[in-house]
Every structure is written in C-alpha cells, then in structure tokens.
Design a protein around this motif. Structure first.
Motif, short mmCIF file in Angstrom:
data_model
loop_
_atom_site.label_atom_id
_atom_site.label_comp_id
_atom_site.label_asym_id
_atom_site.label_seq_id
_atom_site.Cartn_x
_atom_site.Cartn_y
_atom_site.Cartn_z
N LEU A 1 1.03 -0.97 2.78
CA LEU A 1 0.18 0.20 2.97
C LEU A 1 0.64 1.01 4.19
O LEU A 1 0.69 2.24 4.15
CB LEU A 1 -1.27 -0.26 3.15
N GLY A 2 0.99 0.31 5.30
CA GLY A 2 1.46 1.01 6.50
C GLY A 2 2.76 1.74 6.28
O GLY A 2 2.97 2.85 6.78
N ALA A 3 3.67 1.12 5.47
CA ALA A 3 4.94 1.79 5.17
C ALA A 3 4.71 3.09 4.41
O ALA A 3 5.36 4.11 4.64
CB ALA A 3 5.85 0.86 4.37
N GLY A 4 3.73 3.06 3.47
CA GLY A 4 3.40 4.29 2.74
C GLY A 4 2.86 5.36 3.65
O GLY A 4 3.20 6.54 3.53
N VAL A 5 1.99 4.96 4.58
CA VAL A 5 1.43 5.94 5.53
C VAL A 5 2.53 6.51 6.42
O VAL A 5 2.58 7.71 6.69
CB VAL A 5 0.32 5.28 6.37
N LEU A 6 3.44 5.63 6.90
CA LEU A 6 4.54 6.11 7.75
C LEU A 6 5.42 7.11 6.99
O LEU A 6 5.91 8.08 7.58
CB LEU A 6 5.39 4.93 8.23
N ARG A 7 5.62 6.89 5.70
CA ARG A 7 6.41 7.83 4.92
C ARG A 7 5.73 9.18 4.82
O ARG A 7 6.38 10.23 4.86
CB ARG A 7 6.65 7.25 3.52
N VAL B 1 1.98 10.04 16.40
CA VAL B 1 1.27 9.62 15.18
C VAL B 1 1.92 8.38 14.60
O VAL B 1 1.25 7.42 14.19
CB VAL B 1 1.25 10.77 14.16
N SER B 2 3.27 8.36 14.58
CA SER B 2 3.98 7.21 14.03
C SER B 2 3.72 5.96 14.85
O SER B 2 3.51 4.87 14.30
CB SER B 2 5.48 7.50 13.99
N LEU B 3 3.71 6.09 16.18
CA LEU B 3 3.43 4.93 17.03
C LEU B 3 2.01 4.41 16.79
O LEU B 3 1.76 3.20 16.77
CB LEU B 3 3.62 5.30 18.49
N THR B 4 1.07 5.33 16.62
CA THR B 4 -0.31 4.92 16.34
C THR B 4 -0.41 4.18 15.02
O THR B 4 -1.10 3.16 14.90
CB THR B 4 -1.23 6.15 16.33
N VAL B 5 0.29 4.67 14.01
CA VAL B 5 0.29 4.00 12.71
C VAL B 5 0.88 2.60 12.82
O VAL B 5 0.37 1.63 12.24
CB VAL B 5 1.05 4.85 11.67
#
Length: 369
Positions: free
Chosen positions: A21-27, A36-40
């Motif tokens: 799920l996190g990989a999808g959000v990062l994409r 934002v990426s660091l927060t994710v």
C-alpha cells in the motif's frame, strides 16, 4: 510448525500488505515534494509494524491487554516518526529551493555561489558540480565574447584592407582610360601587384573559413620533415633576398611524419614569410626540425626583437597584426591563424616564445609510427 514461525509469517504478511500500500502511495506522490515522500515512508514504517501486530493478534497470539499496549506504543512511535520526517523534509526542501535559486542565477548569466549552511552529502555534491559547470559556462561566455569581438574586428580590418587597394585600382584604371597615365607600363605593373595581393587575401579568407567550419580536408601521406623544410626554404628564398635577410637551415633531422604536404608547406611558408617581413635587413631567419618526446618540433626563429609579453597569447588570433597600423605591409593578420588551424587539424599545436633578439615559432607534430 512452531509458534515463533507462525508469528513471523503473520507479521510478515501484515507488514507486506502495508508495504505494498505504501509503495502505491509513493508512486502517486512521486512528483510531489520530498517532504511528502519522507512522511509517507515514516507512515509506512509504523503502519507495517502495526499491521503485523494486528495480524498476530487476530491469530490469537496476543491478549487484548498486550494488543492495546502494542497499539499505544505504535501510535506514539508514529507521532514521533511523522514529526521527524516532516522536519527533515522541510529542511531538505528548503536547502533544495536555495540551491535552485542559486542555479537560476548562473543560468541567467551570473555565477553560481553555493548557499551557506550545512546540507546533505548529495546536495553538497550537486553544489560542487554546479559550481564547476558555472565556471565552465563563464569561460565559454568569455571565449564567445572574445570570438565575437575578434570577428567584428576582422570584418572591419578586412573591409579596410580591401577598400584601399580597390580604390587604388579604380583610380589607376580611370587614369589609363582617360589617357592621363604618364607611365602606363608602371600602372599596369602596379595593378598586377594589387590584384595579386587581393587574390592572396581572398585565398587566406577562404582557407580560414574552411578551418573554422571544420571543412579542411587533409590528404596525409608519409614524408620526411627534411623535404618539407627544403621546399619551404626554396620557396621563401626570393623574398629573403629581396629583404636582405639570411635564411639558415639549422639542425633538420630526417624524421618521417604523416601530414598533408600541401597544407604543411603552407604552414612553414607562412611562418618564414612572417619572420622575413619582421626581421631587419642583414638579419637572420633560422629554421630547424628535431625529434622531441615522441614528436617532431619544427621551429622558425627570427630577429624581430621580440613580442610584448601581453601580446604573446594573441599572436595566433585571427586578425592580430602586432600593430594598430592598417597599412599593407602589416598584412591581413590571417597567416598565423591559418598556421594554428592547419597544425591543430594535424593533431599538433603551435606556440611562440621570445628568444634573445627575436622570437621563435614552434610547430609540434606527432611522429609517424
């Protein structure tokens, strides 16, 4: 299957789900700020731990009390992780924006200056690369300005040099046409001289334009430097006699080179003519050729009295004559520029330095294997 292995499998499964799920959000947020990426990433880390814990709890490996404790610990860790990620992200973003502004300045024609303060290793390396690029751009701009100034100066000088003999030719032709020439034969000889001078100037301009355009086609062949020097001396001897200058062939080794004979003969002829014209009567012009460090060095030494130190770097520039005089004896200032262009086309280089009583032009060419 042991309890430890089952716990590990359930925890891995829950954490993997959170990771996917996190990989999808990062994409989805890959074009957003690094904050934002660091927060994710921080959220994914805590969520993966919590998901693994819940998966284990659902398998009845944890009591309700233990589950509540672990969830509370994960929540506190999430708060600290997210706060740290936000602070780190804001700092990196701020440094990146400062770096972008500095890069924009040298892109607009200024120079790059790295923003003050600490930064990450990657941004520091990027700053060094930008500083090096800025220095190269500044040098390139300076060369471009110098080249443009040289071209404008050359156009002005050539225009003057062409206008003067053309005006003389027009006056002499009108005098001959009106029957006002007291000595028509002398006028004809003078016209022939001016036409030959104009033809030589146009030829030099054409040769220089080919060199600058990279259209100089060489047909190299194996020959001896001794023969090149001999041909050059034979061709320059009449001019030397006319000026009362002695031509001397120094140490000339029979070294083989792979060159275009016609173009290299022109190089030596230009150097000898330049040396003869700037050497006073009863002076000496010497030419030599020696093997040196895997190359052959051809040198022409004159008795011009030397060149000012500040002018030495400009000797091979297009249009440079060593004087502000625009009289015909000064030449068009193209001969030495042609020398450099032809020599560099042969993978060699041309230099000049002062010697007692004059200066020495040296042409270094690679030896034939």
């Amino acid at each position: 299957m042991t309890d430890a292995l089952l716990i590990a499998l359930f925890a891995l499964g829950g954490a993997a789900c959170a990771g996917v799920l996190g990989a999808g959000v990062l994409r989805l947020v890959r074009r957003r700020s690094v904050a934002v990426s660091l927060t994710v990433v921080a959220a994914v880390t805590v969520t993966a731990m919590l998901a693994g814990t819940l998966a284990v709890a659902q398998a009845m490996f944890l009591s309700r009390h233990d589950l509540g404790v672990v969830t509370l610990v994960a929540a506190m860790a999430a708060v600290v992780s997210l706060a740290t990620a936000l602070l780190l992200g804001r700092w990196v973003v701020a440094r990146s924006r400062e770096l972008s502004r500095a890069a924009r300045d040298f892109g607009d024609g200024g120079s790059f200056a790295a923003p003050p303060g600490q930064t990450t290793a990657e941004l520091d390396a990027l700053s060094r690369e930008l500083a090096a690029t800025s220095a190269k751009l500044a040098a390139s701009r300076e060369r471009e300005r110098a080249l443009e100034a040289s071209r404008r100066e050359l156009v002005a000088w050539i225009s003057h040099d062409l206008r003067t003999p053309l005006a003389g030719l027009r006056a002499m032709s009108e005098a001959l046409e009106d029957g006002m020439a007291a000595d028509p034969a002398r006028y004809h000889r003078q016209i022939r001289t001016e036409v030959e001078r104009l033809n030589s100037m146009v030829g030099d301009l054409f040769e220089l334009s080919r060199i600058h355009a990279g259209a100089l086609c060489l047909t190299p062949s194996r020959m001896s430097v001794y023969d090149l020097v001999g041909d050059a001396l034979s061709g320059a001897d009449p001019l030397a006699r006319e000026h009362g200058v002695r031509l001397v062939g120094g140490t000339v080794e029979r070294v083989p080179v792979e060159v275009d004979g016609k173009e290299m003969t022109r190089v030596l002829a230009n150097l000898l003519i330049n040396a003869i014209r700037h050497t006073p009567a009863d002076g000496t012009v010497a030419i030599a050729a020696q093997r040196q460090d895997g190359a052959v060095v051809l040198s022409v030494t004159d008795g011009c009295g030397g060149i000012a130190a500040e002018d030495l770097p400009r000797v091979f520039d297009t249009g440079w004559r060593g004087t502000t005089a625009r009289t015909p004896p000064a030449g068009a200032g193209l001969g030495l520029a042609i020398v450099r262009g032809i020599v560099e086309a042969h993978a060699g280089h041309a230099t000049v330095h002062n010697v007692p009583g004059g200066c020495r032009f040296e042409v270094t060419l690679p030896l034939t294997a």
